[in-house]
Design a protein around this motif. Structure first.
Motif, PDB file in Angstrom:
ATOM      1  N   UNK A 167      30.993 -33.693  42.268  1.00  0.00           N
ATOM      2  CA  UNK A 167      31.023 -32.946  43.525  1.00  0.00           C
ATOM      3  C   UNK A 167      31.495 -31.507  43.332  1.00  0.00           C
ATOM      4  N   UNK A 168      31.754 -31.115  42.087  1.00  0.00           N
ATOM      5  CA  UNK A 168      32.220 -29.760  41.809  1.00  0.00           C
ATOM      6  C   UNK A 168      31.047 -28.804  41.617  1.00  0.00           C
ATOM      7  N   UNK A 169      31.287 -27.535  41.904  1.00  0.00           N
ATOM      8  CA  UNK A 169      30.346 -26.445  41.615  1.00  0.00           C
ATOM      9  C   UNK A 169      28.977 -26.674  42.262  1.00  0.00           C
ATOM     10  N   UNK A 170      29.006 -26.983  43.544  1.00  0.00           N
ATOM     11  CA  UNK A 170      27.755 -27.171  44.291  1.00  0.00           C
ATOM     12  C   UNK A 170      27.285 -25.876  44.952  1.00  0.00           C
ATOM     13  N   UNK A 171      28.178 -24.861  45.015  1.00  0.00           N
ATOM     14  CA  UNK A 171      27.765 -23.566  45.548  1.00  0.00           C
ATOM     15  C   UNK A 171      26.952 -22.813  44.499  1.00  0.00           C
ATOM     16  N   UNK A 172      26.110 -21.870  44.920  1.00  0.00           N
ATOM     17  CA  UNK A 172      25.299 -21.111  43.951  1.00  0.00           C
ATOM     18  C   UNK A 172      26.160 -20.414  42.901  1.00  0.00           C
ATOM     19  N   UNK A 173      25.727 -20.499  41.661  1.00  0.00           N
ATOM     20  CA  UNK A 173      26.442 -19.907  40.529  1.00  0.00           C
ATOM     21  C   UNK A 173      25.779 -18.568  40.196  1.00  0.00           C
ATOM     22  N   UNK A 227      21.579 -26.497  35.155  1.00  0.00           N
ATOM     23  CA  UNK A 227      22.140 -26.349  33.814  1.00  0.00           C
ATOM     24  C   UNK A 227      23.614 -25.948  33.871  1.00  0.00           C
ATOM     25  N   UNK A 228      23.931 -24.959  34.683  1.00  0.00           N
ATOM     26  CA  UNK A 228      25.302 -24.453  34.752  1.00  0.00           C
ATOM     27  C   UNK A 228      26.228 -25.387  35.511  1.00  0.00           C
ATOM     28  N   UNK A 229      25.718 -26.079  36.515  1.00  0.00           N
ATOM     29  CA  UNK A 229      26.571 -27.011  37.252  1.00  0.00           C
ATOM     30  C   UNK A 229      27.177 -28.059  36.321  1.00  0.00           C
ATOM     31  N   UNK A 230      26.340 -28.695  35.526  1.00  0.00           N
ATOM     32  CA  UNK A 230      26.843 -29.732  34.627  1.00  0.00           C
ATOM     33  C   UNK A 230      27.707 -29.154  33.521  1.00  0.00           C
ATOM     34  N   UNK A 231      27.390 -27.938  33.079  1.00  0.00           N
ATOM     35  CA  UNK A 231      28.240 -27.281  32.077  1.00  0.00           C
ATOM     36  C   UNK A 231      29.655 -27.113  32.609  1.00  0.00           C
ATOM     37  N   UNK A 232      29.782 -26.571  33.809  1.00  0.00           N
ATOM     38  CA  UNK A 232      31.111 -26.345  34.378  1.00  0.00           C
ATOM     39  C   UNK A 232      31.826 -27.660  34.668  1.00  0.00           C
ATOM     40  N   UNK A 233      31.074 -28.693  34.973  1.00  0.00           N
ATOM     41  CA  UNK A 233      31.694 -29.991  35.256  1.00  0.00           C
ATOM     42  C   UNK A 233      32.290 -30.627  34.003  1.00  0.00           C
ATOM     43  N   UNK A 234      31.620 -30.497  32.853  1.00  0.00           N
ATOM     44  CA  UNK A 234      32.217 -31.054  31.632  1.00  0.00           C
ATOM     45  C   UNK A 234      33.430 -30.225  31.205  1.00  0.00           C
ATOM     46  N   UNK A 235      33.424 -28.913  31.533  1.00  0.00           N
ATOM     47  CA  UNK A 235      34.588 -28.082  31.261  1.00  0.00           C
ATOM     48  C   UNK A 235      35.771 -28.523  32.114  1.00  0.00           C
TER      49      UNK A 235
END
Length: 345
Positions: A167-173, A227-235
């Motif tokens: 549920x993290x980073x759902x806003x536009x990156x 791509x970036x959503x999942x990157x930030x989520x694993x971080x």
């Protein structure tokens, strides 16, 4: 740390930066997994340690900095991504205990190689490695100092976040300024590289089909967001790991006397120039995150803009442990730059 940090504040990593030193101009000598890891461990460049690729290099005859720490009386442990082969001649050297991922490792239910054999585990790799590392640390209760290396698989792609972070980073990156580079002033490799997010990103990275009816530009931006959503989520899981380790050290009463380093083995394209991966010698793939905390000796809140390298990490840790400088290493200790020793001179 890149353009993403303008809107990304992982609390535990950020806390480490505010209470230690941030090196914004830290670079790697080789932007490839195995050579860079060998550089961190040996304090040598690839030209000298000889680990030049991810497949056919040998660590035979190399001396890793934990071996010097062992001789100085340290207990040493390694947990995570080794990625320099396994088996005779490739197993970690210089560690009293180690658990390493098979090859790149998997995010879910990773296979771990140990000195006693292979262990099939259940769970999320970032959490498992942290738990195992802290269990080992909890047993270091004698008079000997310790050195713990916790090297996560994340954020190696394809990123697989834990469900608790979906549920993290759902806003536009934000998109980097160079995302739409046309390579008109670049040589042939830039035109032909198969690492464009718009054209070459694999289904395994996206994990879902895009909406129908998108233009090329719209599809490119949709892929970038996934791509970036999942990157930030694993971080986010790594950030939690940093917090757990810091808490464990603090509860041991060793916070002030522990040197903590947060870094990586290389940089990565996160949409810069429209690319993913790291195969070109551009700034984004050469830069690495590097934070360091050592409360007893290092004033907090420093930003050191000097050019530093992953080849310096081994000498820095040995210096902190009062181990004399090693002639075979090409790196240099960073402590004089951040403890005020140079200024005092």
């Amino acid at each position: 740390m890149g353009f993403l940090t303008k809107g990304l504040k992982p609390p535990n990593i950020d806390f480490l930066a505010k209470n230690g030193v941030y090196f914004p101009n830290a670079v790697v000598t080789s932007s490839l997994c195995s050579p860079s890891r060998a550089t961190i461990l040996t304090g040598q460049t690839a030209r000298n340690h000889g680990v030049i690729d991810n497949n056919n290099s040998s660590e035979e005859g190399l001396i890793f900095f934990p071996q010097y720490l062992q001789k100085a009386g340290y207990q040493t442990g390694f947990f995570g991504k080794w990625h320099m082969g396994h088996g005779p001649g490739h197993d970690p050297q210089g560690f009293d205990y180690w658990e390493v991922l098979h090859d790149q490792g998997t995010y879910i239910d990773p296979l771990l190689h140990t000195a006693d054999g292979d262990v099939q585990t259940e769970g999320y790799a970032t959490d498992l490695l942290t738990d195992h590392a802290l269990e080992w640390l909890s047993k270091q209760n004698g008079d000997k100092p310790w050195c713990l290396l916790l090297w996560h698989k994340a954020p190696h792609r394809p990123w697989v976040p834990h469900p608790r972070h979906m549920n993290l980073y759902t806003d536009p990156i934000p998109v980097p300024e160079t995302f739409w580079d046309d390579y008109s002033d670049r040589a042939t490799p830039a035109h032909k590289a198969t690492m464009r997010i718009a054209d070459d990103l694999a289904d395994v990275d996206l994990k879902e089909d895009p909406p129908e009816g998108m233009s090329y530009e719209q599809l490119s931006l949709w892929k970038y967001q996934r791509y970036l959503q999942d990157y930030l989520r694993v971080i986010a899981a790594i950030d939690e790991s940093v917090g757990h380790v810091a808490q464990a050290v603090d509860e041991r009463g060793e916070h002030d006397d522990t040197i903590t380093i947060y870094g990586s083995d290389q940089g990565f394209f996160l949409g810069e120039h429209g690319w993913f991966d790291k195969r070109f010698m551009y700034e984004e793939s050469l830069r690495m995150p590097l934070l360091m905390s050592y409360p007893r000796r290092v004033p907090a809140g420093q930003v050191v803009s000097n050019l530093v390298s992953n080849v310096d990490i081994a000498q820095t840790l040995l210096d902190a442990a009062d181990v004399p400088s090693i002639d075979r290493m090409q790196g240099m200790s960073l402590l004089p730059q951040i403890t005020g020793v140079l200024d005092a001179q």
